[in-house]
Design a protein around this motif. Structure first.
Motif, PDB file in Angstrom:
ATOM      1  N   ALA A 100       0.853  -1.190   0.000  1.00  0.00           N
ATOM      2  CA  ALA A 100       0.000   0.000   0.000  1.00  0.00           C
ATOM      3  C   ALA A 100       0.887   1.238   0.000  1.00  0.00           C
ATOM      4  CB  ALA A 100      -0.921   0.007   1.218  1.00  0.00           C
ATOM      5  N   PHE A 101       0.363   2.332  -0.567  1.00  0.00           N
ATOM      6  CA  PHE A 101       1.145   3.560  -0.704  1.00  0.00           C
ATOM      7  C   PHE A 101       0.284   4.732  -0.264  1.00  0.00           C
ATOM      8  CE2 PHE A 101       2.608   0.401  -3.642  1.00  0.00           C
ATOM      9  CZ  PHE A 101       3.983   0.451  -3.518  1.00  0.00           C
ATOM     10  N   THR A 102       0.834   5.528   0.665  1.00  0.00           N
ATOM     11  CA  THR A 102       0.110   6.672   1.216  1.00  0.00           C
ATOM     12  C   THR A 102       1.061   7.854   1.335  1.00  0.00           C
ATOM     13  OG1 THR A 102       0.652   6.278   3.547  1.00  0.00           O
ATOM     14  CG2 THR A 102      -1.247   5.074   2.642  1.00  0.00           C
ATOM     15  N   ARG A 103       0.498   9.020   1.553  1.00  0.00           N
ATOM     16  CA  ARG A 103       1.309  10.144   1.999  1.00  0.00           C
ATOM     17  C   ARG A 103       1.710   9.894   3.450  1.00  0.00           C
ATOM     18  NH1 ARG A 103       3.320  13.198  -1.841  1.00  0.00           N
ATOM     19  NH2 ARG A 103       3.476  14.932  -0.380  1.00  0.00           N
ATOM     20  N   GLY A 104       2.778  10.515   3.903  1.00  0.00           N
ATOM     21  CA  GLY A 104       3.181  10.319   5.287  1.00  0.00           C
ATOM     22  C   GLY A 104       4.409  11.119   5.641  1.00  0.00           C
ATOM     23  N   GLU A 105       4.723  11.130   6.925  1.00  0.00           N
ATOM     24  CA  GLU A 105       5.907  11.810   7.423  1.00  0.00           C
ATOM     25  C   GLU A 105       7.125  10.898   7.262  1.00  0.00           C
ATOM     26  OE1 GLU A 105       5.918  14.937   8.399  1.00  0.00           O
ATOM     27  OE2 GLU A 105       3.753  15.083   8.041  1.00  0.00           O
ATOM     28  N   ILE A 106       8.291  11.504   7.176  1.00  0.00           N
ATOM     29  CA  ILE A 106       9.521  10.740   7.010  1.00  0.00           C
ATOM     30  C   ILE A 106       9.763   9.861   8.238  1.00  0.00           C
ATOM     31  CG2 ILE A 106      10.995  12.548   7.981  1.00  0.00           C
ATOM     32  CD1 ILE A 106      13.106  11.741   5.862  1.00  0.00           C
ATOM     33  N   ILE A 107      10.219   8.636   7.988  1.00  0.00           N
ATOM     34  CA  ILE A 107      10.613   7.716   9.049  1.00  0.00           C
ATOM     35  C   ILE A 107      12.041   7.283   8.786  1.00  0.00           C
ATOM     36  CG2 ILE A 107       8.254   6.928   9.459  1.00  0.00           C
ATOM     37  CD1 ILE A 107       8.898   4.412   7.866  1.00  0.00           C
ATOM     38  N   ALA A 108      12.602   6.485   9.660  1.00  0.00           N
ATOM     39  CA  ALA A 108      13.990   6.062   9.525  1.00  0.00           C
ATOM     40  C   ALA A 108      14.200   5.328   8.196  1.00  0.00           C
ATOM     41  CB  ALA A 108      14.391   5.160  10.689  1.00  0.00           C
ATOM     42  N   GLU A 109      15.351   5.559   7.591  1.00  0.00           N
ATOM     43  CA  GLU A 109      15.675   4.884   6.350  1.00  0.00           C
ATOM     44  C   GLU A 109      15.813   3.379   6.588  1.00  0.00           C
ATOM     45  OE1 GLU A 109      19.157   6.719   4.780  1.00  0.00           O
ATOM     46  OE2 GLU A 109      18.184   8.654   4.423  1.00  0.00           O
ATOM     47  N   GLY A 110      15.259   2.600   5.690  1.00  0.00           N
ATOM     48  CA  GLY A 110      15.318   1.151   5.821  1.00  0.00           C
ATOM     49  C   GLY A 110      14.097   0.520   5.189  1.00  0.00           C
TER      50      GLY A 110
END
Length: 270
Positions: A100-110
């Motif tokens: 699934a793909f949504t808008r969102g705030e940045i989270i840790a890379e990985g």
């Protein structure tokens, strides 16, 4: 690195290994470490999109929920203004991957991070009840931030460094072509270098020039897909009508330029 030689020192399982060659190829993805070398762009940037992933068994509660709204033997895509969800069978139909793909705030890379599941639930507000139930039953979801790389930056250096795939030109996944572009990059780069072994720097520059238009076109297609898949109101109605009236054969033919592509001859610099 130098015009004809590159040496890399890496640590693998606690051991230091040194390897040499006449080129250094960065195929290490969107969070590439090779980009730090040779004055290549060192950072990707967050696109503002999050990807969510879950794998469900066909005989699980979530699998039964998917069977109620989707097909078991093909890729199914659910479209909504706040998100889109792709489901496809794996393990010979014994399980399904959900993305699934949504808008969102940045989270840790990985690739296997955690994000607030309320973001996904909120994006799905107003969707069909059966689809919302599928998302709830499929959890917990893992998440990763979708990053892109500025395609205006160089992919190669005269010193013998080349970036391919996401390391060079990471794009949003809405054309589902990231891995395919990396394979094309590798195949065409090998051809250019093999054709000019005495002058790898010129071969890299020629390869980059040939690849850029193809990558730019695929990136634009991804942007169009994202707009269409997350459309609302009259635009969504027009999209649905277009998909309903256009035959599967014509829809497939529209993408002949993408799926029917063949690598150019090395001497063809178009």
């Amino acid at each position: 690195t130098g015009p004809r030689h590159a040496t890399a020192t890496v640590e693998i399982a606690g051991k230091t290994v040194e390897a040499g060659g006449f080129l250094l190829i960065g195929a290490d993805g969107v969070w590439s470490a090779i980009r730090a070398f040779g004055r290549l762009p060192a950072k990707s940037r967050f696109s503002g999109e999050l990807a969510w992933r879950a794998t469900i068994g066909a005989d699980s509660v979530a699998g039964e929920a998917l069977a109620a709204v989707g097909a078991a033997n093909c890729v199914t895509t659910f479209l909504h203004p706040g998100f889109h969800l792709v489901a496809y069978p794996v393990s010979n139909g014994m399980a399904f991957n959900l993305a699934a793909f949504t808008r969102g705030e940045i989270i840790a890379e990985g690739w296997s991070g955690r994000a607030d599941p309320n973001i996904l639930a909120g994006a799905m507000r107003g969707t069909a009840a059966a689809l919302a139930r599928l998302a709830e039953d499929a959890g917990p979801w893992t998440a990763w931030p979708i990053h892109t790389v500025d395609q205006g930056q160089p992919w190669t250096t005269p010193a013998g460094i080349a970036l391919i795939g996401d390391a060079a030109h990471a794009m949003t996944p809405f054309a589902a072509q990231g891995a395919a572009m990396a394979i094309e990059d590798a195949a065409t780069l090998a051809g250019f270098v093999a054709a000019s072994p005495a002058d790898p720097g010129s071969a890299l520059a020629a390869w980059e020039k040939v690849r850029r238009p193809r990558i730019a076109k695929v990136t634009r297609r991804g942007a169009v897909n994202r707009f269409a898949w997350h459309a609302a109101g009259p635009v969504a109605v027009a999209r649905n009508l277009f998909l309903k009236l256009r035959s599967p054969e014509k829809l497939a033919a529209d993408l002949d330029w993408l799926y029917g592509w063949r690598p150019p001859e090395v001497g063809d610099r178009r």
